[in-house]
Design an enzyme around this catalytic site. Structure first.
Site, PDB file in Angstrom:
ATOM      1  N   ALA A  10       0.730  -1.235   0.044  1.00 55.41           N
ATOM      2  CA  ALA A  10       0.062   0.152  -0.037  1.00 55.41           C
ATOM      3  C   ALA A  10       0.867   1.263   0.041  1.00 55.41           C
ATOM      4  CB  ALA A  10      -1.030   0.047   1.147  1.00 55.41           C
ATOM      5  N   LYS A 188       5.634   9.069  16.375  1.00 54.36           N
ATOM      6  CA  LYS A 188       4.835   8.527  15.439  1.00 54.36           C
ATOM      7  C   LYS A 188       4.419   7.159  16.090  1.00 54.36           C
ATOM      8  CE  LYS A 188       2.677   6.830  12.055  1.00 54.36           C
ATOM      9  NZ  LYS A 188       2.985   6.345  10.998  1.00 54.36           N
TER      10      LYS A 188
HETATM   11  N1  LIG Z   1      -0.699   1.574   5.122  1.00 55.64           N
HETATM   12  C1  LIG Z   1      -0.628   2.732   5.706  1.00 55.64           C
HETATM   13  O1  LIG Z   1      -1.620   3.482   5.730  1.00 55.64           O
HETATM   14  C2  LIG Z   1       0.463   2.777   6.459  1.00 55.64           C
HETATM   15  C3  LIG Z   1       1.408   2.025   6.611  1.00 55.64           C
HETATM   16  N2  LIG Z   1       2.687   2.420   7.173  1.00 55.64           N
HETATM   17  C4  LIG Z   1       3.745   1.450   7.490  1.00 55.64           C
HETATM   18  O2  LIG Z   1       4.492   1.269   6.114  1.00 55.64           O
HETATM   19  C5  LIG Z   1       4.967  -0.038   6.184  1.00 55.64           C
HETATM   20  C6  LIG Z   1       4.254  -0.848   4.984  1.00 55.64           C
HETATM   21  O3  LIG Z   1       2.909  -1.085   5.195  1.00 55.64           O
HETATM   22  P1  LIG Z   1       1.985  -1.121   3.988  1.00 55.64           P
HETATM   23  O4  LIG Z   1       2.266  -0.677   2.869  1.00 55.64           O
HETATM   24  O5  LIG Z   1       0.590  -0.792   4.727  1.00 55.64           O
HETATM   25  O6  LIG Z   1       1.976  -2.751   3.851  1.00 55.64           O
HETATM   26  P2  LIG Z   1       1.365  -3.708   3.062  1.00 55.64           P
HETATM   27  O7  LIG Z   1       0.876  -5.030   3.567  1.00 55.64           O
HETATM   28  O8  LIG Z   1       0.426  -3.277   2.043  1.00 55.64           O
HETATM   29  O9  LIG Z   1       2.476  -4.298   2.030  1.00 55.64           O
HETATM   30  C7  LIG Z   1       3.818  -4.891   2.525  1.00 55.64           C
HETATM   31  C8  LIG Z   1       4.102  -6.109   1.760  1.00 55.64           C
HETATM   32  O10 LIG Z   1       3.171  -7.173   2.132  1.00 55.64           O
HETATM   33  C9  LIG Z   1       2.982  -8.116   1.112  1.00 55.64           C
HETATM   34  N3  LIG Z   1       1.482  -8.013   0.707  1.00 55.64           N
HETATM   35  C10 LIG Z   1       0.706  -7.020   1.206  1.00 55.64           C
HETATM   36  N4  LIG Z   1      -0.662  -7.270   1.092  1.00 55.64           N
HETATM   37  C11 LIG Z   1      -0.653  -8.886   0.572  1.00 55.64           C
HETATM   38  C12 LIG Z   1      -1.653  -9.591   0.349  1.00 55.64           C
HETATM   39  N5  LIG Z   1      -2.993  -9.385   0.320  1.00 55.64           N
HETATM   40  N6  LIG Z   1      -1.249 -10.776  -0.028  1.00 55.64           N
HETATM   41  C13 LIG Z   1      -0.004 -10.986   0.014  1.00 55.64           C
HETATM   42  N7  LIG Z   1       0.955 -10.256   0.456  1.00 55.64           N
HETATM   43  C14 LIG Z   1       0.769  -9.096   0.587  1.00 55.64           C
HETATM   44  C15 LIG Z   1       3.778  -7.319   0.177  1.00 55.64           C
HETATM   45  O11 LIG Z   1       5.161  -8.185   0.396  1.00 55.64           O
HETATM   46  P3  LIG Z   1       5.305  -9.682   0.249  1.00 55.64           P
HETATM   47  O12 LIG Z   1       4.463 -10.561  -0.843  1.00 55.64           O
HETATM   48  O13 LIG Z   1       6.839  -9.828   0.108  1.00 55.64           O
HETATM   49  O14 LIG Z   1       5.137 -10.165   1.777  1.00 55.64           O
HETATM   50  C16 LIG Z   1       4.017  -6.133   0.379  1.00 55.64           C
HETATM   51  O15 LIG Z   1       5.293  -5.466  -0.052  1.00 55.64           O
HETATM   52  C17 LIG Z   1       4.449  -0.743   7.390  1.00 55.64           C
HETATM   53  O16 LIG Z   1       5.642  -0.564   8.602  1.00 55.64           O
HETATM   54  C18 LIG Z   1       3.509   0.252   7.941  1.00 55.64           C
HETATM   55  O17 LIG Z   1       3.247  -0.089   9.422  1.00 55.64           O
HETATM   56  C19 LIG Z   1       2.868   3.614   7.789  1.00 55.64           C
HETATM   57  C20 LIG Z   1       1.901   4.515   7.407  1.00 55.64           C
HETATM   58  C21 LIG Z   1       0.807   4.340   7.124  1.00 55.64           C
HETATM   59  C1  LIG Z   2      -2.102   5.986   9.349  1.00 53.33           C
HETATM   60  C2  LIG Z   2      -1.428   5.712  10.766  1.00 53.33           C
HETATM   61  C3  LIG Z   2      -0.682   6.696  11.566  1.00 53.33           C
HETATM   62  C4  LIG Z   2      -2.634   5.064  11.667  1.00 53.33           C
HETATM   63  O1  LIG Z   2      -2.039   4.658  12.711  1.00 53.33           O
HETATM   64  C5  LIG Z   2      -0.589   4.482  10.324  1.00 53.33           C
HETATM   65  O2  LIG Z   2       0.734   4.553  10.756  1.00 53.33           O
HETATM   66  C6  LIG Z   2      -0.936   3.046   9.867  1.00 53.33           C
HETATM   67  O3  LIG Z   2      -2.056   3.060   9.440  1.00 53.33           O
HETATM   68  O4  LIG Z   2      -0.183   2.168  10.615  1.00 53.33           O
END
Ligand SMILES: NC(=O)C1=CN([C@@H]2O[C@H](COP(=O)(O)OP(=O)(O)OC[C@H]3O[C@@H](n4cnc5c(N)ncnc54)[C@H](OP(=O)(O)O)[C@@H]3O)[C@@H](O)[C@H]2O)C=CC1
Ligand SMILES: CC(C)(CO)C(=O)C(=O)O
Length: 313
Positions: A10, A188
């Site tokens: 995401a 954070k």
């Molecule tokens: N989402 C948000 O709004 C926010 C997230 N963050 C932080 O950012 C970092 C990344 O988070 P985020 O982008 O949400 O992570 P996601 O879960 O969207 O993606 C991380 C990884 O998980 C795997 N993945 C995701 N969804 C699926 C699925 N449905 N099926 C199989 N594999 C999947 C993929 O890698 P693989 O296949 O290699 O496992 C992907 O690179 C984390 O530390 C999070 O806490 C920070 C701020 C906000």
């Molecule tokens: C957007 C926020 C701050 C919510 O806690 C976040 O970092 C997450 O979704 O993991």
């Protein structure tokens, strides 16, 4: 700038899309094959503040990085905390001596892993208040505003950090140079520690939790535990500022309508959570410094219990 997004779920997709639209040369690296196939076939699709957009960005499986010919100036790490080590192993052949590596994962202490792969002077630490939701393979939903704080780990590397701040700002990502990134990371982590686990257990978004009559009191107890642990490490945190930031996240106009990433992981996707890198860190450090952390302990245990009940993987 030539940028690799390592972890293109995401958040990696949001950053990849915005940096690519700002004319940077971007490639995505991830391990989720269905997502990779969808982006290769149809481009990265996004609902970007209500507008349907498609961005054509090269994406590779982290198992095939040996086929990539790309000399990156910057790598942005956006895996889940549990996947960080594995991702760094996968991309290590793409890191040359000038490549800067920016970590924007949620949670505390990721530098301990990154140091094993990246020279100290090339590491930038940060955190972000941007949000993103995965709608399915190859498709994200990007709403609202956010910000980024970042700083160089190595002394004297401020110019490098500021150059990255500028590139992020040209892409509209609202980045700021932080002169005390550990404090910013703890701040954070307080937001995540206060809302991620609870919204996951309660099945609600941030605004709905914030509206309850119990929210303020629970949040204050959790924040007190984070502050006690930060104090023990001489990391300064201003309680009023932390509480104000959490309160602002309750606002539906900011990120209130967002379901925290932990909710997306466990409830939507039946995946293990990052709780051990957020509240769990406070529990472990509490034992080390003999500081009682009952709220973080209970929350960490409840999330692990829920993971077990749901058979999360
Ligand atoms: N989402 C948000 O709004 C926010 C997230 N963050 C932080 O950012 C970092 C990344 O988070 P985020 O982008 O949400 O992570 P996601 O879960 O969207 O993606 C991380 C990884 O998980 C795997 N993945 C995701 N969804 C699926 C699925 N449905 N099926 C199989 N594999 C999947 C993929 O890698 P693989 O296949 O290699 O496992 C992907 O690179 C984390 O530390 C999070 O806490 C920070 C701020 C906000
Ligand atoms: C957007 C926020 C701050 C919510 O806690 C976040 O970092 C997450 O979704 O993991």
């Amino acid at each position: 700038m030539k940028i690799i997004i390592a972890g293109a779920g995401a958040m990696g997709s949001r950053f990849g899309l915005m940096l690519h639209r700002a004319d940077n040369e971007v490639i995505l690296v991830d391990g989720w094959q269905e997502h990779i196939d969808a982006i290769n076939k149809n481009g990265l699709k996004a609902n970007f503040n209500g507008e349907e957009v498609v961005e054509r960005i090269p994406i590779y499986n982290q198992n095939e990085v040996s086929t990539i010919d790309f000399s990156a100036d910057l790598v942005i790490l956006f895996t889940k905390a549990m996947q960080l080590d594995n991702m760094l192993q996968s991309i290590s052949s793409l890191l040359h001596e000038e490549t800067k590596v920016l970590c924007l994962l949620n949670g505390i202490g990721h530098e301990d892993i990154i140091k094993n792969y990246v020279p100290y002077n090339n590491i930038l630490l940060g955190n972000t208040m941007w949000t993103s939701d995965m709608e399915g393979p190859g498709k994200v939903k990007l709403f609202g505003d956010g910000s980024i704080d970042l700083q160089n780990l190595g002394a004297g590397q401020e110019n490098v950090a500021n150059e990255v701040v500028e590139v992020l700002n040209q892409a509209g990502l609202n980045a700021n140079y932080s002169s005390n990134i550990l404090s910013s990371i703890y701040k954070k982590a307080c937001v995540n520690g206060a809302v991620n686990g609870l919204c996951t257990l309660l099945g609600c978004n941030i605004a709905d939790f914030g509206k309850t009559t119990y929210a303020d009191a629970i949040v204050e107890q959790i924040v007190d535990e984070f502050i006690a642990i930060a104090d023990a490490q001489e990391i300064s945190l201003n309680k009023d500022e932390v509480l104000a930031q959490i309160k602002s996240s309750f606002n539906p106009e900011t990120i209130g309508l967002h379901y925290p990433s932990m909710h997306q992981d466990l409830i939507v996707n039946n995946r293990l959570t990052e709780i051990d890198y957020i509240n769990g860190v406070i529990v472990r450090k509490g034992k080390q410094y003999q500081i009682s952390t009952p709220y973080c302990t209970f929350l960490t245990e409840l999330i692990h219990t829920k993971e077990e009940i749901l058979g999360a993987k």
